[in-house]
Design an enzyme around this catalytic site. Structure first.
Site, mmCIF file in Angstrom:
data_model
loop_
_atom_site.group_PDB
_atom_site.id
_atom_site.type_symbol
_atom_site.label_atom_id
_atom_site.label_comp_id
_atom_site.label_asym_id
_atom_site.label_seq_id
_atom_site.Cartn_x
_atom_site.Cartn_y
_atom_site.Cartn_z
ATOM 1 N N ARG A 178 0.934 -1.144 -0.020
ATOM 2 C CA ARG A 178 -0.252 -0.066 0.131
ATOM 3 C C ARG A 178 1.208 1.143 0.057
ATOM 4 O O ARG A 178 -0.152 2.622 -0.385
ATOM 5 C CB ARG A 178 -0.768 0.259 1.569
ATOM 6 N N ARG A 182 10.064 5.278 -3.000
ATOM 7 C CA ARG A 182 10.232 6.425 -4.181
ATOM 8 C C ARG A 182 12.030 6.703 -4.089
ATOM 9 O O ARG A 182 12.120 7.008 -3.115
ATOM 10 C CB ARG A 182 9.650 7.923 -3.731
ATOM 11 N N ARG A 256 -9.254 -6.045 13.581
ATOM 12 C CA ARG A 256 -8.303 -5.484 13.938
ATOM 13 C C ARG A 256 -9.580 -4.167 13.996
ATOM 14 O O ARG A 256 -10.063 -3.684 13.750
ATOM 15 C CB ARG A 256 -7.223 -5.141 13.222
ATOM 16 N N ARG A 287 -0.416 6.654 16.364
ATOM 17 C CA ARG A 287 -0.867 7.609 15.293
ATOM 18 C C ARG A 287 -1.307 8.630 15.643
ATOM 19 O O ARG A 287 -2.493 8.233 16.729
ATOM 20 C CB ARG A 287 -0.550 7.649 13.828
ATOM 21 N N GLU A 310 -4.447 7.603 17.734
ATOM 22 C CA GLU A 310 -5.006 6.027 17.457
ATOM 23 C C GLU A 310 -4.465 5.309 18.091
ATOM 24 O O GLU A 310 -3.498 4.949 18.331
ATOM 25 C CB GLU A 310 -5.034 5.949 16.051
ATOM 26 N N TYR A 358 -9.096 -4.811 2.394
ATOM 27 C CA TYR A 358 -8.677 -3.499 3.251
ATOM 28 C C TYR A 358 -8.934 -2.945 1.973
ATOM 29 O O TYR A 358 -7.589 -2.286 1.503
ATOM 30 C CB TYR A 358 -6.924 -4.097 3.342
ATOM 31 N N ASP A 360 -9.757 0.803 0.022
ATOM 32 C CA ASP A 360 -9.503 1.765 0.256
ATOM 33 C C ASP A 360 -11.317 2.928 -0.681
ATOM 34 O O ASP A 360 -12.302 1.954 -1.197
ATOM 35 C CB ASP A 360 -8.802 2.857 -0.438
#
Ligand code: UDP
Length: 389
Positions: A178, A182, A256, A287, A310, A358, A360
């Site tokens: 995910r 770079r 989860r 986070r 979180e 999962y 998006d």
């Protein structure tokens, strides 16, 4: 609640359910009932204005819309404008902060180097080669093959253990892909050409999707509340958990969950970015969301700031399922439930919960549009309904 005469029912008013309902109403001219157990539509992307600060809170954590699918982008833009916001995330490891996903900026900062892009790719390949992973079969091997072990251990291993409560070697490689890797100074979180946030928030956007006169929205109503009254010829689109649909007859799928600890801080800017991850295993949260940064176009938004920390949690019945845990054992159980579904041709499953994937937001919309295409082929009368679970 009287369901007699209902020919089409959508369970769950997240993006998958809202897209299907809107298409069925506006595209097929058919009346549709949408039921959601929560008191608001929008699923986990729901956002609302915080009373104390006026800052828009993403109630289930930061959701940034991003897609490479032109059809999906054109579709969501019918219901309101998007800002040009591009997501940027930072992560803290042993008191130092690095940009995420891993870019040239992360690499050079982590190793104290000044590599150029071509050198960076060769450097990472050298690091990865030391572990000699050829065909990665789990998250750890995949991450090490992409990043090398030092960066994996610093920024991925601890976070992933907290997030999933599992050894990363027990998780599928797909979770880590995910995140892009770079060899440039591009620090965007996503690669997609279209990104942004609804200018007036997700709640307003989803409400406009559901505002069609042929859509009846029932909030605070769960599938279990109405299952016994669904007419035999009703077409059902269900985006709740499949194990719950079958009353856990084959066992419970693992999820989860998350818990958010909310606070208002008396400073204009707490962390200088919208999301700051905590990579280290000894810090229990993953986070911190600082929501005002998601809307720079709204200006400074006051002298206070709204935060949500979180904390990942094990899912318990009655809690909120967030992430499917796609281990081989759960996949086998899912396959067994899907096998049962073959006996219910008028029932279609989807969304993150229904498909146990999962997904998006854009993938949920894309799947709903594909489902609508198939439905249009089939015609509104549909196949015969045999039996309901
Ligand atoms: N991840 C990580 N460190 C981070 C952020 C993500 O190891 O700082 C891993 C983790 O395993 C996570 C996966 O990458 O489950 C996908 O992250 P993403 O940000 O896409 O998760 P989401 O925002 O959907 O919770």
């Amino acid at each position: 609640m009287d369901l007699s005469g209902v020919r089409c029912l959508v369970v769950g008013a997240g993006f998958w359910g809202a897209t299907l309902a809107e298409r069925i109403a506006a595209g097929l001219g058919q009346r549709v009932l949408v039921a959601d157990r929560r008191g608001h539509p929008g699923g986990n992307c729901y956002s609302r204005k915080d009373e104390e600060t006026g800052i828009e809170a993403h109630v289930y954590g930061t959701h940034v819309f991003h897609t490479k699918n032109a059809r999906v982008w054109e579709y969501v833009n019918r219901f309101g404008g998007f800002s040009g916001y591009r997501h940027r995330v930072w992560t803290e490891h042993q008191g130092r902060v690095y940009p995420l996903p891993i870019s040239l900026a992360t690499l050079n900062s982590f190793y104290g180097l000044n590599l150029r892009p071509a050198e960076a790719a060769a450097f990472i390949a050298g690091e990865a080669a030391r572990d000699g992973v050829r065909e990665p079969s789990n998250l750890e091997e995949k991450a090490v093959s992409l990043l090398g072990r030092p960066l994996y251990e610093a920024l991925i291993q601890g976070y992933t253990r907290k997030q999933w409560n599992r050894d990363p070697r027990e998780l599928p490689p797909s979770i880590i892909t995910r995140l892009p890797v770079r060899s440039s100074y591009n620090t965007d979180y996503f690669d997609d050409p279209w990104q942004g946030l609804p200018l007036d928030g997700y709640a307003a956007l989803i409400s406009r999707m559901l505002a069609h006169p042929l859509i009846d929205l029932c909030l605070g109503v769960s599938y279990a509340d109405i299952a016994g009254q669904i007419p035999a010829d009703c077409r059902v689109f269900y985006s709740g958990p499949v194990d719950e649909l079958f009353r856990f007859s084959l066992g419970a799928l693992e999820w989860r969950s998350l818990r958010f600890e909310w606070s208002v801080e008396p400073v204009a800017d707490f962390q200088g970015c919208p999301v700051l991850n905590q990579a280290d295993a000894d810090i229990p949260f993953t986070r911190t969301h600082e929501f005002k940064h998601l809307h720079p176009e709204r200006g400074p938004q006051g002298e206070k700031t709204l935060l949500a920390r979180e904390y990942p949690l094990n899912f318990v019945p009655g809690g909120e399922p967030f992430y499917p845990v796609n281990t081989p054992a759960n996949e086998a159980l899912l396959a067994a439930y899907r096998e049962k579904l073959r006996h219910f041709p008028r029932l279609t499953l989807g969304g993150r919960l229904g498909s146990y994937r999962y997904l998006d937001m854009d993938a949920a919309i894309e799947a709903a549009l594909a489902c609508f295409d198939a439905l249009r082929e089939e015609g509104p009368a549909g196949k015969p309904w045999r039996e309901r679970p």
